[in-house]
Every structure is written in C-alpha cells, then in structure tokens.
Write a protein that holds these residues in place. Structure first.
Motif, PDB file in Angstrom:
ATOM      1  N   ARG A  48       0.827  -1.206   0.000  1.00 19.76           N
ATOM      2  CA  ARG A  48       0.000   0.000   0.000  1.00 19.76           C
ATOM      3  C   ARG A  48       0.859   1.253   0.000  1.00 19.76           C
ATOM      4  NH1 ARG A  48      -5.055  -1.727   3.989  1.00 19.76           N
ATOM      5  NH2 ARG A  48      -6.090  -3.011   2.423  1.00 19.76           N
ATOM      6  N   LEU A  49       2.000   1.174   0.704  1.00 18.78           N
ATOM      7  CA  LEU A  49       2.929   2.317   0.715  1.00 18.78           C
ATOM      8  C   LEU A  49       3.518   2.549  -0.684  1.00 18.78           C
ATOM      9  CD1 LEU A  49       4.487   4.444   2.387  1.00 18.78           C
ATOM     10  CD2 LEU A  49       6.134   2.674   2.987  1.00 18.78           C
ATOM     11  N   ILE A  50       3.942   1.458  -1.332  1.00 15.06           N
ATOM     12  CA  ILE A  50       4.488   1.571  -2.696  1.00 15.06           C
ATOM     13  C   ILE A  50       3.441   2.169  -3.635  1.00 15.06           C
ATOM     14  CG2 ILE A  50       5.269   0.254  -4.719  1.00 15.06           C
ATOM     15  CD1 ILE A  50       6.436  -1.819  -2.741  1.00 15.06           C
ATOM     16  N   ARG A  51       2.214   1.668  -3.502  1.00 16.24           N
ATOM     17  CA  ARG A  51       1.135   2.145  -4.353  1.00 16.24           C
ATOM     18  C   ARG A  51       0.886   3.645  -4.170  1.00 16.24           C
ATOM     19  NH1 ARG A  51      -3.494  -0.692  -6.588  1.00 16.24           N
ATOM     20  NH2 ARG A  51      -5.145   0.839  -6.867  1.00 16.24           N
ATOM     21  N   SER A  52       1.027   4.097  -2.921  1.00  9.74           N
ATOM     22  CA  SER A  52       0.826   5.524  -2.647  1.00  9.74           C
ATOM     23  C   SER A  52       1.945   6.360  -3.254  1.00  9.74           C
ATOM     24  CB  SER A  52       0.810   5.781  -1.138  1.00  9.74           C
ATOM     25  OG  SER A  52      -0.220   5.045  -0.550  1.00  9.74           O
ATOM     26  N   LEU A  53       3.169   5.895  -3.083  1.00  9.51           N
ATOM     27  CA  LEU A  53       4.303   6.685  -3.563  1.00  9.51           C
ATOM     28  C   LEU A  53       4.316   6.734  -5.088  1.00  9.51           C
ATOM     29  CD1 LEU A  53       7.023   5.414  -1.066  1.00  9.51           C
ATOM     30  CD2 LEU A  53       5.983   7.680  -1.098  1.00  9.51           C
ATOM     31  N   ILE A  54       4.091   5.593  -5.735  1.00  8.68           N
ATOM     32  CA  ILE A  54       4.135   5.547  -7.195  1.00  8.68           C
ATOM     33  C   ILE A  54       2.815   6.010  -7.800  1.00  8.68           C
ATOM     34  CG2 ILE A  54       4.317   4.019  -9.212  1.00  8.68           C
ATOM     35  CD1 ILE A  54       6.310   2.340  -7.670  1.00  8.68           C
ATOM     36  N   GLY A  55       1.721   5.460  -7.286  1.00  5.01           N
ATOM     37  CA  GLY A  55       0.427   5.703  -7.921  1.00  5.01           C
ATOM     38  C   GLY A  55      -0.161   7.059  -7.584  1.00  5.01           C
ATOM     39  N   VAL A  56      -0.029   7.479  -6.339  1.00  7.57           N
ATOM     40  CA  VAL A  56      -0.657   8.736  -5.939  1.00  7.57           C
ATOM     41  C   VAL A  56       0.293   9.907  -6.130  1.00  7.57           C
ATOM     42  CG1 VAL A  56      -1.790   9.969  -4.050  1.00  7.57           C
ATOM     43  CG2 VAL A  56      -2.130   7.511  -4.301  1.00  7.57           C
ATOM     44  N   ARG A  57       1.549   9.730  -5.707  1.00  8.20           N
ATOM     45  CA  ARG A  57       2.468  10.852  -5.795  1.00  8.20           C
ATOM     46  C   ARG A  57       3.329  10.809  -7.049  1.00  8.20           C
ATOM     47  NH1 ARG A  57       2.446  15.440  -4.599  1.00  8.20           N
ATOM     48  NH2 ARG A  57       4.541  15.638  -3.855  1.00  8.20           N
ATOM     49  N   GLY A  58       3.185   9.768  -7.859  1.00  8.17           N
ATOM     50  CA  GLY A  58       3.883   9.753  -9.135  1.00  8.17           C
ATOM     51  C   GLY A  58       5.398   9.660  -9.035  1.00  8.17           C
ATOM     52  N   LEU A  59       5.927   9.119  -7.932  1.00 11.78           N
ATOM     53  CA  LEU A  59       7.378   8.930  -7.852  1.00 11.78           C
ATOM     54  C   LEU A  59       7.816   7.854  -8.843  1.00 11.78           C
ATOM     55  CD1 LEU A  59       8.533   8.981  -4.120  1.00 11.78           C
ATOM     56  CD2 LEU A  59       8.215  10.855  -5.712  1.00 11.78           C
ATOM     57  N   SER A  60       9.054   7.960  -9.296  1.00  9.34           N
ATOM     58  CA  SER A  60       9.608   6.909 -10.149  1.00  9.34           C
ATOM     59  C   SER A  60       9.891   5.683  -9.294  1.00  9.34           C
ATOM     60  CB  SER A  60      10.903   7.386 -10.794  1.00  9.34           C
ATOM     61  OG  SER A  60      11.891   7.553  -9.799  1.00  9.34           O
ATOM     62  N   VAL A  61      10.035   4.525  -9.956  1.00 12.24           N
ATOM     63  CA  VAL A  61      10.368   3.309  -9.223  1.00 12.24           C
ATOM     64  C   VAL A  61      11.694   3.490  -8.490  1.00 12.24           C
ATOM     65  CG1 VAL A  61      11.079   0.891  -9.508  1.00 12.24           C
ATOM     66  CG2 VAL A  61       9.029   1.731 -10.656  1.00 12.24           C
ATOM     67  N   SER A  62      12.641   4.190  -9.104  1.00  9.47           N
ATOM     68  CA  SER A  62      13.944   4.290  -8.445  1.00  9.47           C
ATOM     69  C   SER A  62      13.880   5.252  -7.259  1.00  9.47           C
ATOM     70  CB  SER A  62      15.036   4.652  -9.455  1.00  9.47           C
ATOM     71  OG  SER A  62      15.318   6.012  -9.452  1.00  9.47           O
ATOM     72  N   ALA A  63      13.111   6.343  -7.348  1.00 10.72           N
ATOM     73  CA  ALA A  63      12.946   7.235  -6.185  1.00 10.72           C
ATOM     74  C   ALA A  63      12.217   6.499  -5.068  1.00 10.72           C
ATOM     75  CB  ALA A  63      12.187   8.500  -6.571  1.00 10.72           C
ATOM     76  N   THR A  64      11.231   5.670  -5.446  1.00 12.30           N
ATOM     77  CA  THR A  64      10.496   4.890  -4.447  1.00 12.30           C
ATOM     78  C   THR A  64      11.425   3.913  -3.739  1.00 12.30           C
ATOM     79  OG1 THR A  64       8.485   5.081  -5.751  1.00 12.30           O
ATOM     80  CG2 THR A  64       8.541   3.307  -4.141  1.00 12.30           C
ATOM     81  N   ARG A  65      12.332   3.283  -4.518  1.00 10.68           N
ATOM     82  CA  ARG A  65      13.276   2.361  -3.906  1.00 10.68           C
ATOM     83  C   ARG A  65      14.153   3.089  -2.879  1.00 10.68           C
ATOM     84  NH1 ARG A  65      16.075   1.016  -8.004  1.00 10.68           N
ATOM     85  NH2 ARG A  65      14.822  -0.690  -8.797  1.00 10.68           N
TER      86      ARG A  65
END
Lengths: 221, 221
Positions: A48-65
C-alpha cells in the motif's frame, strides 16, 4: 497468505507484485514450496505504501526504492530518515521540462543566480533554520525568486519571511504527529507519508482559502 | 522592436515566439511591412509570463492559454479572475499515472469515497470557507484523506484543521500582495503568479523547516 490473497488485500495485481519482488521494492516472502511463498501483513502494508508513492504521488520506481530503503535502514533514527527522504525525494517543480533548443538565456539570468542563493541563505538565517549544505529545497526557493524577478516583480527573500513562518509552524505540526506513531517502522513510514503525501493537500487547502478570501475582498455579491 | 530584439530581451527563441504567435498565446505585433511586425514592452512581459507558466511550472500550452485568456478578459475583476484561474489550473497531483491494467480496487476504496467528500465539506464548514461547488482543490484534499486511510492511518478532516488554519493565513498574505500591484493587468498577472509560481517554494520552505526541526527534536548532535 499466498500471492493471490496478497493481491486481493492490497489491491495490486499479481504481475505488478511480481515486478516489485523482482525489482527489490517488496521483500521476498517465506518460501514454502518450489515457486510458492508465504506473505504476511507487513507485505500488505508495504504494497500500500508503494502504491501511494508511485500511484498517488507519481514517484519513479527508483525514487520509491530510495525512500523505502531509507525507511528500512533508518527506522531507529527518525532525523536521519527524514534527512534522507528530504534529500532523496524530488522537490516538486511540476516536471520542469528541458530547455528548448535554441532558447537564449534572459539577459539577467546569470547575474540573478548568485543573488538568489544568497537570498535563500539570508532567509534561512532570519528564520534560524540550520539545514544541510545546499539542500534541494533551497534550490527550488532560489529558482522561484529568480523567476519572480525575471518577470519584473519586486520580490526578494523578505517577501517570503511571512510564508516561511507559516512553513515553520507546518513543520512543527508534522513532527508533532510523529511522536504518537507507535513503533519505529510506523514512525518512519509516517514521516514519509506526511512529507510526501500531504503536499498536494496543503496546496489545495491554500487554493480553497484563496477562493473564499478573494470572494470576501473582491466579490460583488 | 523587431522579433530578433524581442527574442533577445525575453530569452525565447524566434521559432518558439512564432509558435506562440500562431497558437494565439502571444498577441500579434503591429504590422510594418510584409512579414514584419513591431513588438513592444507588453510582448516582452507576456513572453516572460508564458515562459514561467510553461517552462517553470510545466503547464500545458492549452492550460497556459486558459490562464492568459483569464488575465486578458477579467483584468477588471480580480475575484472572477482568481476564480477562473483556481478552477482552470490543474491542481498539483504530481502527474498521477493511469491505473495499471489488472489492478484491483483495494477492499475499502468504494466505501471511503463518499466519506471523504463529506469530510472535506466538514472541514470547509469548520473553517467558514465558502467556495464554488466541487472545486478541483477539494477533490485533491479528499483523495489525500482517502490515501491516508487506505494506508491505515487514523486521519480525518480534524487532522487537517491546523493545516487549514495555516492555509487560511497564507491566502490572506497572497491577497494582501495584490492590493499594491498597480494597474489591473499587473494585479491580474500577480494573482496568477502568486498562485501558480509560489507553490513549489511554499513546499520547499516546509521541507527546510522540517529538516531544521527534525534535527532539534531527533538529532544526536
């Protein structure tokens, strides 16, 4: 739980979960058989955290990592975590596109660049803020001042002091909310969420308040 | 001045200026000969405004056209202008990407949607804010609350009241700065600039303050 149950609970499809597993965003489950693994509540929460960072805030996969790695490694040290997050996260500039080929610099851009960096330092000194050297956020403030000036507005760091005072109070509100946040992992996650997810809402609240006060001051009704 | 001088003064290349002229973002110059026109200070100013909206804030050409049209048409009515701008401008969501194919809804997403709309209405009522029905900014606040809850945080509109009070003060600061802004065109432009261009700087100031206060509370040095 099996991966199908994890998908149902988190709302993330099985192929996407497998992609996050391969990519290291989601830790592997406990192997139970060839090609099968068991997942737990931590996996649901992390998804759910990953989904929020990528899906809601539009972070890249590498920024999310980077953000997730900071949460994992620094969960005992909230300040270090916040520092990593604040340093690693792209500060909102609305996807400033690359300069068009052939666009010249405005006449005054070179001269302004040095001034605005000093301006931001003066603002931080006025506020008593001690930060790391050259944080990305300071660059954003400098760019804004530069743009305001290039547009002929009489705008310097003193114009931003009242806003900086509001930002100071907002930051203290943010940190107050970390105190109640239970275990270190939850505290770390909450720090990320409050910093990253709250940003659009804070701007939206200002827009709502602008509309209200604009009607009071300028409205004809 | 000729187009070459306009290019030099504004820092925008001649092909880009011609594109803005064709596209109606920049008003035509005064024709002086076949294929030649004379431009003035208003064109320099307008080009810098376009450059800020597109280049710095990353607005699309069509959103920029809407903003500029509002500035032109509503310069006598700042409230109407602000309303148009607040309604027309995309509120920052960091380019929320489209949902991946095959991703299921989280279990609780359907139930949450109705609640959060009521939550935002409750927040506006608490603040005494009167706004147009369903402003885009309210949707952003609702989405944020929904996300916080989907992540298991105990977050409702009451959690946002202290931030809403800061937003209320920021909006009054914004409007104070319109009063001194000279002629109606300048006032209108300033309203747009303060709303749109200041947003990244406000978030950046919060990040700087977070770093400072985080060090004070959690730092080991």
């Amino acid at each position: 739980m099996r991966i199908s149950e994890l998908s149902r609970r988190s709302g993330v499809s099985i192929p996407t979960i497998k992609y996050y597993l391969r990519d290291g965003l989601l830790p592997a489950g406990r192997p139970t058989a060839a090609n099968q693994a068991e997942y737990d509540e931590q996996h649901v929460h992390r998804l759910r955290l990953i989904r929020s960072l990528i899906g809601v805030r539009g972070l890249s996969v590498s920024a999310t990592r980077d953000v997730l790695a900071a949460v994992d490694e620094q969960q005992g040290d909230v300040h270090l975590l916040l520092g990593l997050v604040l340093g690693a996260l792209p500060v909102e500039r609305s996807g400033r596109p690359p300069r068009r080929d052939g666009d010249a610099e405005p006449d005054d851009a070179g001269a302004a660049a040095g001034d605005v960096a000093e301006d931001v330092a003066a603002l931080a000194a006025e506020m008593g803020w001690k930060t790391s050297p050259n944080p990305p956020a300071a660059q954003v403030v400098a760019e804004t001042l530069e743009t305001m000036r290039a547009l002929g507005m009489d705008y310097d760091w003193r114009s931003l002091v009242p806003y900086a005072e509001l930002a100071d109070r907002a930051a203290r509100l943010d940190l107050d909310q970390l105190r109640d946040a239970g275990d270190p992992l939850q505290q770390a996650e909450r720090a990320v969420l409050l910093t990253v997810l709250l940003e659009p809402a804070l701007l939206a609240l200002r827009r709502l308040a602008q509309e209200h006060h604009s009607a009071l001051r300028f409205g004809n009704g």
